[in-house]
Each structure stands twice: as structure tokens, then as C-alpha cells.
Design a protein around this motif. Structure first.
Motif, PDB file in Angstrom:
ATOM      1  N   ARG A  45      81.728  17.832  61.263  1.00  0.00           N
ATOM      2  CA  ARG A  45      80.896  19.262  61.618  1.00  0.00           C
ATOM      3  C   ARG A  45      80.238  19.240  62.675  1.00  0.00           C
ATOM      4  O   ARG A  45      80.118  20.385  63.479  1.00  0.00           O
ATOM      5  N   ILE A  46      79.375  18.194  62.674  1.00  0.00           N
ATOM      6  CA  ILE A  46      78.272  18.399  64.014  1.00  0.00           C
ATOM      7  C   ILE A  46      79.388  18.175  65.392  1.00  0.00           C
ATOM      8  O   ILE A  46      78.977  18.986  66.360  1.00  0.00           O
ATOM      9  N   GLN A  47      80.376  17.532  65.439  1.00  0.00           N
ATOM     10  CA  GLN A  47      81.328  17.564  66.564  1.00  0.00           C
ATOM     11  C   GLN A  47      81.976  18.907  66.800  1.00  0.00           C
ATOM     12  O   GLN A  47      81.843  19.418  67.996  1.00  0.00           O
ATOM     13  N   LEU A  48      82.406  19.621  65.731  1.00  0.00           N
ATOM     14  CA  LEU A  48      82.919  20.908  65.871  1.00  0.00           C
ATOM     15  C   LEU A  48      81.733  22.041  66.230  1.00  0.00           C
ATOM     16  O   LEU A  48      81.885  22.924  67.166  1.00  0.00           O
ATOM     17  N   GLY A  49      80.469  21.602  65.853  1.00  0.00           N
ATOM     18  CA  GLY A  49      79.362  22.491  66.292  1.00  0.00           C
ATOM     19  C   GLY A  49      79.310  22.162  67.909  1.00  0.00           C
ATOM     20  O   GLY A  49      78.873  23.329  68.660  1.00  0.00           O
ATOM     21  N   TRP A  50      79.239  21.297  68.545  1.00  0.00           N
ATOM     22  CA  TRP A  50      79.107  20.929  69.869  1.00  0.00           C
ATOM     23  C   TRP A  50      80.154  21.407  70.514  1.00  0.00           C
ATOM     24  O   TRP A  50      80.254  22.028  71.825  1.00  0.00           O
ATOM     25  N   ILE A  51      81.304  21.343  69.957  1.00  0.00           N
ATOM     26  CA  ILE A  51      82.464  21.952  70.776  1.00  0.00           C
ATOM     27  C   ILE A  51      82.348  23.296  70.975  1.00  0.00           C
ATOM     28  O   ILE A  51      82.688  23.777  71.824  1.00  0.00           O
ATOM     29  N   THR A  52      81.785  24.089  69.748  1.00  0.00           N
ATOM     30  CA  THR A  52      81.665  25.645  69.962  1.00  0.00           C
ATOM     31  C   THR A  52      80.656  25.825  70.925  1.00  0.00           C
ATOM     32  O   THR A  52      80.865  26.793  71.787  1.00  0.00           O
ATOM     33  N   PHE A  53      79.377  24.994  71.145  1.00  0.00           N
ATOM     34  CA  PHE A  53      78.357  25.271  71.817  1.00  0.00           C
ATOM     35  C   PHE A  53      78.905  25.105  73.293  1.00  0.00           C
ATOM     36  O   PHE A  53      78.720  26.077  74.163  1.00  0.00           O
ATOM     37  N   GLY A  54      79.893  24.339  73.469  1.00  0.00           N
ATOM     38  CA  GLY A  54      80.483  23.949  74.913  1.00  0.00           C
ATOM     39  C   GLY A  54      81.178  25.146  75.358  1.00  0.00           C
ATOM     40  O   GLY A  54      80.960  25.711  76.476  1.00  0.00           O
ATOM     41  N   LYS A  55      81.852  25.557  74.448  1.00  0.00           N
ATOM     42  CA  LYS A  55      82.769  26.750  74.699  1.00  0.00           C
ATOM     43  C   LYS A  55      81.824  28.173  75.198  1.00  0.00           C
ATOM     44  O   LYS A  55      82.108  28.892  76.027  1.00  0.00           O
ATOM     45  N   LEU A  56      80.491  28.198  74.777  1.00  0.00           N
ATOM     46  CA  LEU A  56      79.710  29.315  74.837  1.00  0.00           C
ATOM     47  C   LEU A  56      78.806  28.935  75.786  1.00  0.00           C
ATOM     48  O   LEU A  56      77.802  29.641  76.216  1.00  0.00           O
ATOM     49  N   ARG A  57      78.843  27.764  76.635  1.00  0.00           N
ATOM     50  CA  ARG A  57      77.976  27.111  77.722  1.00  0.00           C
ATOM     51  C   ARG A  57      77.770  28.348  78.742  1.00  0.00           C
ATOM     52  O   ARG A  57      76.387  28.593  79.213  1.00  0.00           O
ATOM     53  N   ASP A  58      78.812  28.916  79.158  1.00  0.00           N
ATOM     54  CA  ASP A  58      78.695  29.880  80.340  1.00  0.00           C
ATOM     55  C   ASP A  58      77.751  31.176  79.872  1.00  0.00           C
ATOM     56  O   ASP A  58      76.918  31.472  80.760  1.00  0.00           O
ATOM     57  N   ILE A  59      77.824  31.424  78.679  1.00  0.00           N
ATOM     58  CA  ILE A  59      77.293  32.780  78.116  1.00  0.00           C
ATOM     59  C   ILE A  59      75.652  32.501  78.105  1.00  0.00           C
ATOM     60  O   ILE A  59      74.854  32.956  78.843  1.00  0.00           O
ATOM     61  N   PHE A  60      75.343  31.301  77.548  1.00  0.00           N
ATOM     62  CA  PHE A  60      73.824  30.673  77.620  1.00  0.00           C
ATOM     63  C   PHE A  60      73.233  30.359  78.863  1.00  0.00           C
ATOM     64  O   PHE A  60      72.249  30.666  78.890  1.00  0.00           O
ATOM     65  N   SER A  61      73.937  30.053  79.635  1.00  0.00           N
ATOM     66  CA  SER A  61      73.191  29.725  81.000  1.00  0.00           C
ATOM     67  C   SER A  61      73.380  30.777  81.940  1.00  0.00           C
ATOM     68  O   SER A  61      73.018  30.744  83.239  1.00  0.00           O
ATOM     69  N   SER A  62      73.966  32.059  81.529  1.00  0.00           N
ATOM     70  CA  SER A  62      74.145  33.249  82.596  1.00  0.00           C
ATOM     71  C   SER A  62      72.617  33.832  82.638  1.00  0.00           C
ATOM     72  O   SER A  62      71.932  33.592  81.942  1.00  0.00           O
ATOM     73  N   SER A  63      72.707  34.744  83.579  1.00  0.00           N
ATOM     74  CA  SER A  63      71.542  35.443  83.948  1.00  0.00           C
ATOM     75  C   SER A  63      71.181  36.611  83.110  1.00  0.00           C
ATOM     76  O   SER A  63      70.404  37.198  83.294  1.00  0.00           O
ATOM     77  N   VAL A  64      72.118  36.825  82.379  1.00  0.00           N
ATOM     78  CA  VAL A  64      71.957  37.920  81.314  1.00  0.00           C
ATOM     79  C   VAL A  64      70.891  37.879  80.391  1.00  0.00           C
ATOM     80  O   VAL A  64      70.584  36.696  79.832  1.00  0.00           O
ATOM     81  N   PRO A  65      69.969  38.805  80.215  1.00  0.00           N
ATOM     82  CA  PRO A  65      68.845  38.806  79.241  1.00  0.00           C
ATOM     83  C   PRO A  65      69.397  38.294  77.772  1.00  0.00           C
ATOM     84  O   PRO A  65      70.253  38.574  77.202  1.00  0.00           O
ATOM     85  N   GLN A  66      68.431  37.365  77.120  1.00  0.00           N
ATOM     86  CA  GLN A  66      68.804  36.995  75.866  1.00  0.00           C
ATOM     87  C   GLN A  66      69.051  37.911  74.745  1.00  0.00           C
ATOM     88  O   GLN A  66      69.978  37.902  74.160  1.00  0.00           O
ATOM     89  N   SER A  67      68.398  39.207  74.874  1.00  0.00           N
ATOM     90  CA  SER A  67      68.583  40.191  73.955  1.00  0.00           C
ATOM     91  C   SER A  67      69.972  40.788  74.136  1.00  0.00           C
ATOM     92  O   SER A  67      70.872  41.136  73.216  1.00  0.00           O
ATOM     93  N   LEU A  68      70.536  40.744  75.135  1.00  0.00           N
ATOM     94  CA  LEU A  68      72.026  41.315  75.584  1.00  0.00           C
ATOM     95  C   LEU A  68      73.097  40.376  74.878  1.00  0.00           C
ATOM     96  O   LEU A  68      74.032  40.537  74.471  1.00  0.00           O
ATOM     97  N   LYS A  69      72.756  38.958  74.950  1.00  0.00           N
ATOM     98  CA  LYS A  69      73.743  37.929  74.675  1.00  0.00           C
ATOM     99  C   LYS A  69      73.815  38.045  73.055  1.00  0.00           C
ATOM    100  O   LYS A  69      74.821  37.847  72.583  1.00  0.00           O
ATOM    101  N   THR A  70      72.482  38.082  72.384  1.00  0.00           N
ATOM    102  CA  THR A  70      72.663  37.983  70.937  1.00  0.00           C
ATOM    103  C   THR A  70      73.421  39.351  70.689  1.00  0.00           C
ATOM    104  O   THR A  70      74.113  39.265  69.512  1.00  0.00           O
ATOM    105  N   LYS A  71      73.026  40.490  71.215  1.00  0.00           N
ATOM    106  CA  LYS A  71      73.760  41.799  70.737  1.00  0.00           C
ATOM    107  C   LYS A  71      75.274  41.635  70.824  1.00  0.00           C
ATOM    108  O   LYS A  71      75.994  42.124  70.009  1.00  0.00           O
ATOM    109  N   GLN A  72      75.547  40.905  72.003  1.00  0.00           N
ATOM    110  CA  GLN A  72      77.179  40.633  72.129  1.00  0.00           C
ATOM    111  C   GLN A  72      77.977  40.091  70.983  1.00  0.00           C
ATOM    112  O   GLN A  72      78.950  40.269  70.553  1.00  0.00           O
TER     113      GLN A  72
END
Length: 77
Positions: A45-72
Motif C-alpha cells: 500500500r505504501i508503494q502504491l501511494g508513492w506511485i500515485t504521488f509520482g503521477k501527480l508530481r507535476d500538479i504538486f510542483s506547478s505554480s498554480v495556487p494550492q486552492s485551485l489544485k485542491t478544487k481540481q
């Protein structure tokens, strides 16, 4: 499924020999006999969580404000 108390003999159903295994995934969870059952499942389960986090890395590191990332992600469902 096999464990240390069973002598592995081939099992045949309608002419097809079934494979003996020590673990398998059944509705998304590892089923395994023995003491390390929870350890293996938690590692998976930890490995699957890191895989999912890796897929979303571009979104987390983008310059879009956090409030919009969460809303998306909450609007996706």
C-alpha cells in the motif's frame, strides 16, 4: 494457496492443473498465510501511494495556487 503445513500435490479441475501460490491479491488486498501478512500488505500500500504521488508530481510542483489544485481534484469525483 499453500503454507508450510500442506504437502503440495497437483490439483486438477476439469483437466486444468491449478497453480499453488503462497499469496495472491483479492479485492485489492494481499492474502497470505503466515506472520508477515500485514507487513507485506502495508509495504504494498505504501508503494502504491508513492506511485500515485509520482503521477501527480507535476500538479504538486506547478505554480498554480494550492486552492485551485485542491478544487481540481475534488471536482473530478
Amino acid at each position: 494457496m499453500l503454507n508450510s503445513h500442506i504437502i503440495p500435490n497437483p490439483i486438477t479441475v476439469e483437466g486444468i492443473t491449478l497453480e499453488g501460490v503462497r499469496e495472491y491479491v483479492y479485492p485489492g488486498q494481499i492474502i497470505q498465510l503466515g506472520k508477515k501478512n500485514f507487513e507485506r500488505e502495508s509495504d504494498r500500500r505504501i508503494q502504491l501511494g508513492w506511485i500515485t504521488f509520482g503521477k501527480l508530481r507535476d500538479i504538486f510542483s506547478s505554480s498554480v495556487p494550492q486552492s485551485l489544485k485542491t478544487k481540481q481534484w475534488t471536482d473530478v469525483g
